[in-house]
Every structure is written in structure tokens, then in C-alpha cells.
Design a protein around this motif. Structure first.
Motif, mmCIF file in Angstrom:
data_model
loop_
_atom_site.group_PDB
_atom_site.id
_atom_site.type_symbol
_atom_site.label_atom_id
_atom_site.label_comp_id
_atom_site.label_asym_id
_atom_site.label_seq_id
_atom_site.Cartn_x
_atom_site.Cartn_y
_atom_site.Cartn_z
ATOM 1 N N SER A 125 -1.084 12.944 46.041
ATOM 2 C CA SER A 125 -1.877 12.106 47.013
ATOM 3 C C SER A 125 -1.739 10.591 47.106
ATOM 4 O O SER A 125 -2.074 10.087 48.162
ATOM 5 N N GLY A 126 -1.521 10.101 45.970
ATOM 6 C CA GLY A 126 -0.963 8.615 45.900
ATOM 7 C C GLY A 126 -2.230 7.682 45.564
ATOM 8 O O GLY A 126 -3.296 8.226 45.242
ATOM 9 N N TYR A 127 -2.098 6.631 46.152
ATOM 10 C CA TYR A 127 -3.511 5.485 46.078
ATOM 11 C C TYR A 127 -4.304 5.803 46.962
ATOM 12 O O TYR A 127 -4.214 6.158 48.115
ATOM 13 N N ALA A 128 -5.691 5.580 46.543
ATOM 14 C CA ALA A 128 -6.872 6.008 47.380
ATOM 15 C C ALA A 128 -7.167 4.984 48.282
ATOM 16 O O ALA A 128 -8.042 5.052 49.069
ATOM 17 N N GLY A 129 -6.664 3.857 47.850
ATOM 18 C CA GLY A 129 -6.899 2.600 48.540
ATOM 19 C C GLY A 129 -5.945 1.551 48.908
ATOM 20 O O GLY A 129 -4.626 1.795 48.729
ATOM 21 N N ASN A 130 -6.325 0.518 49.577
ATOM 22 C CA ASN A 130 -5.462 -0.621 50.006
ATOM 23 C C ASN A 130 -5.879 -2.004 49.291
ATOM 24 O O ASN A 130 -7.137 -2.246 49.618
ATOM 25 N N VAL A 131 -5.045 -2.726 48.809
ATOM 26 C CA VAL A 131 -5.545 -4.069 48.235
ATOM 27 C C VAL A 131 -5.162 -5.043 49.583
ATOM 28 O O VAL A 131 -4.192 -4.892 50.104
#
Length: 227
Positions: free
Chosen positions: A211-217
Motif C-alpha cells: 500500500s506504500g506510504y500512508a501520508g505526505n510530507v
């Protein structure tokens, strides 16, 4: 690209949530319509066991936060950006314009050019009045990419954007935060502040295979000078 698609650490950013009429609003109304964050996917083969650095709690913005006070320099006329530099995290990267793909998501910088970043060409250019947007990979199959260290950026640091007209827009960072991509606060990130602003985005937060990264920087910065 969708974050549920093939695992390629590439931006997949819808232009905006669907309006009540079932059509996607144009960029000019993003601040009102909302916008889902970049859905990059970490490969997990970069050789960096702990993953990319994440912003500390002291770097976050809080409800009602505004850019630091003080007079803003006059906005610059529109001119395409050519290069972005963030000296404190050793970033110096050429920029390419990005549009929208057929799925309504911002196109990704080429996966075979991990040190390249892109700017959304239908937004204000850096230095114009409004919110400019720059995106880039966090990692690829070959290792850390251009914005791998973005989460380590600190408030008060400088971002310099060289433009094709020969001028440089200088921005001061006033917030760095990770947002859950399922609850991306579009109004907070992309809303106008009445002055030239810049947002720099990559992926971040927890990572799960499949599913990859849960968020965004997201880095928030305001223009403080131009030359």
C-alpha cells in the motif's frame, strides 16, 4: 498514478476531489474544492533501513497558523521555474513542468531520473502571488531520490527557486508536516494566503508493503525576497 497502482515511488495526485456535479474543478478553485495528497510508494529496497526522515512535532503547523508576519516582497510576474535548491538538506535539482494525466492526477517526474523534481504548471509559478507547488520522488528502486531528506527540513531554512527569467525567488520555511493522504487538508495546504507561497511535497509517514506510504510530507514556505 494511483497510490494503489504499481509500486513506483512516483507522485499520484488528483487535481481535486469531485464536485457535487461529478466533475473535477479546475486548479483555480482548488482551495475551495479540496485536493488529495501525493500518493508515492516506497520501494523498500533503497538500503535505508529506517526509511526517510520524518518531521518532528515542533515543525508542525497548528489550526489557525498563518505565515510569519512582516511585509511580503512584491510578487513577481509569471515565469517558469528552472531549478530548486534547499541547501540545508543538500538539494539542488532541475525542475520540469507537470500537467495532469488522463486520470486527473498530476503527472510524475520520470522514474528513471530520481534527482529531478517537477512543478505543477497550472498553478502559480514560484514568486507569483498564490501557492506554487513542487513535487518529487522520495525514493526509487535505485535508492533515495531528490526529496528523501525533505522530512528533516527545519523551520527558518531557505528554499531558492531559480526562474527562467533569471530571477530567484527565496522562500523561508515556516512549517513541515506529514498528513494522512486519506484526510489531506487541501484548504490548509493549497489555500491562498494573499502573498507568494510555496509548497514542496513528497511521500512520508508509515510504510506498508503493498500500500506504500500512508501520508505526505508537506513543506510550507513564504517568499521573503527576490533577486
Amino acid at each position: 498514478m494511483s497510490p494503489t497502482g504499481p509500486p513506483e515511488a512516483a507522485p499520484g495526485q488528483p487535481a481535486a476531489e469531485k464536485s457535487t456535479a461529478g466533475r473535477r474543478p479546475r486548479w483555480g478553485v482548488l482551495a475551495l474544492a479540496g485536493l488529495i495528497g501525493i500518493g508515492m510508494v516506497r520501494q523498500g529496497v533503497s538500503g535505508e533501513a529506517d526509511g526517510p526522515p520524518q518531521p518532528g512535532a515542533g515543525s508542525a503547523l497548528f489550526p489557525g497558523d498563518l505565515p510569519p508576519g512582516g511585509p511580503a516582497p512584491p510578487p513577481l510576474p509569471r515565469s517558469a521555474p528552472a531549478r530548486v535548491a534547499i541547501p540545508s538538506i543538500a538539494v539542488s535539482a532541475p525542475l520540469i513542468p507537470l500537467g495532469l494525466g488522463k486520470d486527473g492526477w498530476i503527472e510524475a517526474p520520470p522514474a528513471d531520473a530520481p534527482r529531478l523534481a517537477g512543478w505543477y504548471a497550472h498553478a502559480p509559478t514560484p514568486g507569483e502571488n498564490g501557492t506554487a507547488v513542487i513535487v518529487g520522488h522520495v525514493d526509487t528502486r535505485s535508492g533515495p531520490a531528490v526529496f528523501y531528506g525533505l522530512g528533516a527540513l527545519e523551520k527558518g531554512r531557505t528554499i531558492r527557486v531559480t526562474r527562467e527569467d533569471g530571477r530567484t525567488a527565496v522562500f523561508e520555511v515556516y512549517g513541515i508536516q506529514v498528513f494522512d493522504k486519506r484526510k489531506f487538508p487541501a484548504r490548509k495546504v493549497y489555500g491562498p494566503t494573499g502573498r507568494p507561497e510555496l509548497r514542496v511535497l513528497t511521500c512520508g509517514g508509515a510504510y506498508e508493503a503493498g500500500s506504500g506510504y500512508a501520508g505526505n510530507v508537506v513543506v510550507f514556505a513564504r517568499m521573503t525576497e527576490s533577486g
